[in-house]
Design a protein around this motif. Sequence first.
Motif, PDB file in Angstrom:
ATOM      1  N   GLY A 324       0.770  -1.214  -0.177  1.00  0.00           N
ATOM      2  CA  GLY A 324      -0.262   0.057  -0.045  1.00  0.00           C
ATOM      3  C   GLY A 324       0.884   1.221  -0.061  1.00  0.00           C
ATOM      4  O   GLY A 324       0.472   2.159  -0.895  1.00  0.00           O
ATOM      5  N   MET A 375      -9.947   4.078   8.779  1.00  0.00           N
ATOM      6  CA  MET A 375      -9.754   3.129   7.458  1.00  0.00           C
ATOM      7  C   MET A 375      -9.915   1.975   7.931  1.00  0.00           C
ATOM      8  O   MET A 375     -10.133   0.910   7.496  1.00  0.00           O
ATOM      9  CB  MET A 375      -8.461   3.664   6.869  1.00  0.00           C
ATOM     10  N   ARG A 376      -8.898   1.434   8.943  1.00  0.00           N
ATOM     11  CA  ARG A 376      -8.692   0.447   9.538  1.00  0.00           C
ATOM     12  C   ARG A 376      -9.765  -0.314  10.057  1.00  0.00           C
ATOM     13  O   ARG A 376     -10.253  -1.539   9.929  1.00  0.00           O
ATOM     14  CB  ARG A 376      -7.355   0.544  10.536  1.00  0.00           C
ATOM     15  N   MET A 379     -12.342  -0.993   7.066  1.00  0.00           N
ATOM     16  CA  MET A 379     -11.910  -1.940   5.983  1.00  0.00           C
ATOM     17  C   MET A 379     -12.067  -3.424   6.750  1.00  0.00           C
ATOM     18  O   MET A 379     -12.406  -4.347   6.154  1.00  0.00           O
ATOM     19  CB  MET A 379     -10.424  -1.879   5.656  1.00  0.00           C
ATOM     20  N   THR A 383     -14.271  -6.296   4.992  1.00  0.00           N
ATOM     21  CA  THR A 383     -13.437  -7.401   4.386  1.00  0.00           C
ATOM     22  C   THR A 383     -13.534  -8.737   5.186  1.00  0.00           C
ATOM     23  O   THR A 383     -13.681  -9.738   4.415  1.00  0.00           O
ATOM     24  CB  THR A 383     -12.116  -6.995   4.293  1.00  0.00           C
ATOM     25  N   ILE A 414      -5.956  -6.750   2.216  1.00  0.00           N
ATOM     26  CA  ILE A 414      -6.491  -5.626   2.027  1.00  0.00           C
ATOM     27  C   ILE A 414      -6.617  -4.452   2.901  1.00  0.00           C
ATOM     28  O   ILE A 414      -6.507  -3.350   2.754  1.00  0.00           O
ATOM     29  CB  ILE A 414      -8.192  -6.253   1.420  1.00  0.00           C
ATOM     30  N   THR A 415      -6.980  -4.774   4.175  1.00  0.00           N
ATOM     31  CA  THR A 415      -6.865  -3.678   5.307  1.00  0.00           C
ATOM     32  C   THR A 415      -5.641  -2.920   5.363  1.00  0.00           C
ATOM     33  O   THR A 415      -5.860  -1.716   5.283  1.00  0.00           O
ATOM     34  CB  THR A 415      -7.474  -4.543   6.542  1.00  0.00           C
ATOM     35  N   MET A 418      -5.032  -0.607   2.159  1.00  0.00           N
ATOM     36  CA  MET A 418      -5.521   0.519   2.174  1.00  0.00           C
ATOM     37  C   MET A 418      -4.826   1.403   3.286  1.00  0.00           C
ATOM     38  O   MET A 418      -4.988   2.641   3.065  1.00  0.00           O
ATOM     39  CB  MET A 418      -6.890   0.249   2.409  1.00  0.00           C
ATOM     40  N   LEU A 421      -1.741   2.728   1.462  1.00  0.00           N
ATOM     41  CA  LEU A 421      -2.296   3.601   0.607  1.00  0.00           C
ATOM     42  C   LEU A 421      -2.372   4.946   1.132  1.00  0.00           C
ATOM     43  O   LEU A 421      -2.238   6.069   0.661  1.00  0.00           O
ATOM     44  CB  LEU A 421      -3.432   3.202  -0.226  1.00  0.00           C
ATOM     45  N   SER A 422      -3.269   4.859   2.477  1.00  0.00           N
ATOM     46  CA  SER A 422      -3.627   6.236   2.996  1.00  0.00           C
ATOM     47  C   SER A 422      -2.295   6.896   3.486  1.00  0.00           C
ATOM     48  O   SER A 422      -2.527   8.238   3.404  1.00  0.00           O
ATOM     49  CB  SER A 422      -4.524   6.057   4.196  1.00  0.00           C
TER      50      SER A 422
END
Length: 437
Positions: A324, A375-376, A379, A383, A414-415, A418, A421-422
């Motif tokens: 990410g 976000m965590r 997600m 997910t 995925i979590t 992201m 990525l954040s």
Amino acid sequence: MSLSQRLAALLVCLRDPQKVASFQRLCGVEEPRLHGADAAAPEERGGRNPDRSADPEGGGGKLRGCGARNGVRNGLPEAGGDTATAKAGERESEATLQNRVQGLRRNSLTGEEGEVFGVRNWPLFYLFSFGTELGNELFYITFFPFWIWNLDALVGRRLVIMWVLVMYLGQCAKDVIRWPRPASPPVVKLEVFYNSEYSMPSTHAMSGTAIPLTLVLLTYGRWQYPLMYGLVIATCWCSLVCLSRIYLGMHSVLDIIAGFLYAIFILAVFYPYVELIDNFNQIYKYSPLIIISLHLALGIFSFTLDTWSTSRGDTAEILGSGAGIACGSHVAYQLGLVSDPPLDMLPLTIPSITVTRFGKVILRILIGMVFLLLMRIVMKKITIPLACKMFGIKSDDIRKARQYMEIELTYRYITYGMVGLSITFLVPCLFYFIGLS
């Protein structure tokens, strides 16, 4: 005795759990002596029988009684024991019980809790509790963003690259060697969060070695500061993390030494290529596809577990975070949101601290961390049920469902992908729009 025999004897000595227990006692850790009602039936309370040997894997920590000492068994005088000695033992038991502490970091996935233990040296307890946190998720999710948002994005990105390599190779080595944790007893398990993982090498020691040394390598010459300051800080950081793992009863001396040397070896092999990897992540057009595919493949095919442990999930977190952050840096670079200082400006000087600059740093940390935590949470909520539905696994018991490989790898990758990525893209975009860049 031949050299190989001496070496084998040395390795056995360094792996001896008595060495760990001796260090714990030296630092003021002791099992509380139980007396009265507490000692009546340890097994009825769910505790282990004090006369039994521990699970070689280290087992789940429970409140344990103690054998006969000073004419006292569990606080009650033994037949024929000296009365004065018994009373002294009871007074000592009461003093110890007043300082007893529940073990650190309960494992929410297994329900394990650390043992109840006595503390005679509180400064060391807090120091080593802090030291072990330097290798846990809470530290990583605050330290790396702090560097990227406030200090030097280039150093932060490359530090993450080395951290991912070191931690991934360390986790793989654990599951190849498969050595158990130090036996308890004699070791007191102050922490059980990682107790289900294998022990050799210590990935805390690897992280505690790699992060400060990589920081020195990345910043010296780029920033103006005396090299000796950096080396002293790196040495103190590494020593604190390594000793904390012995103090908590999670690693033998040999695990720590092996983790330290393994991290040095990985740095020596891969650090010369960190600039090339970082430039590839940012500039190459199809780098996100390669990054995602490579990190995902490493998580799936690199190793298998004979039993479930936190190792697989931690590895997925590490790979997901690294992917990410790398993908976010690519997008941010392509959109012109991040620009590293030109070479003719190097070395950089440490700026003076003003009220305005300090305020912006605090705002970035507060706003950014709230964004990452949200976000965590979001997600994970999305997910886990989605992965359960996708793979046909019942989601009634979330704790059990999260231990399936399909669920664990999917939601963690995925979590934390992201979240990564954040860190390098979404949060910097937010800072740009609200004027905190």
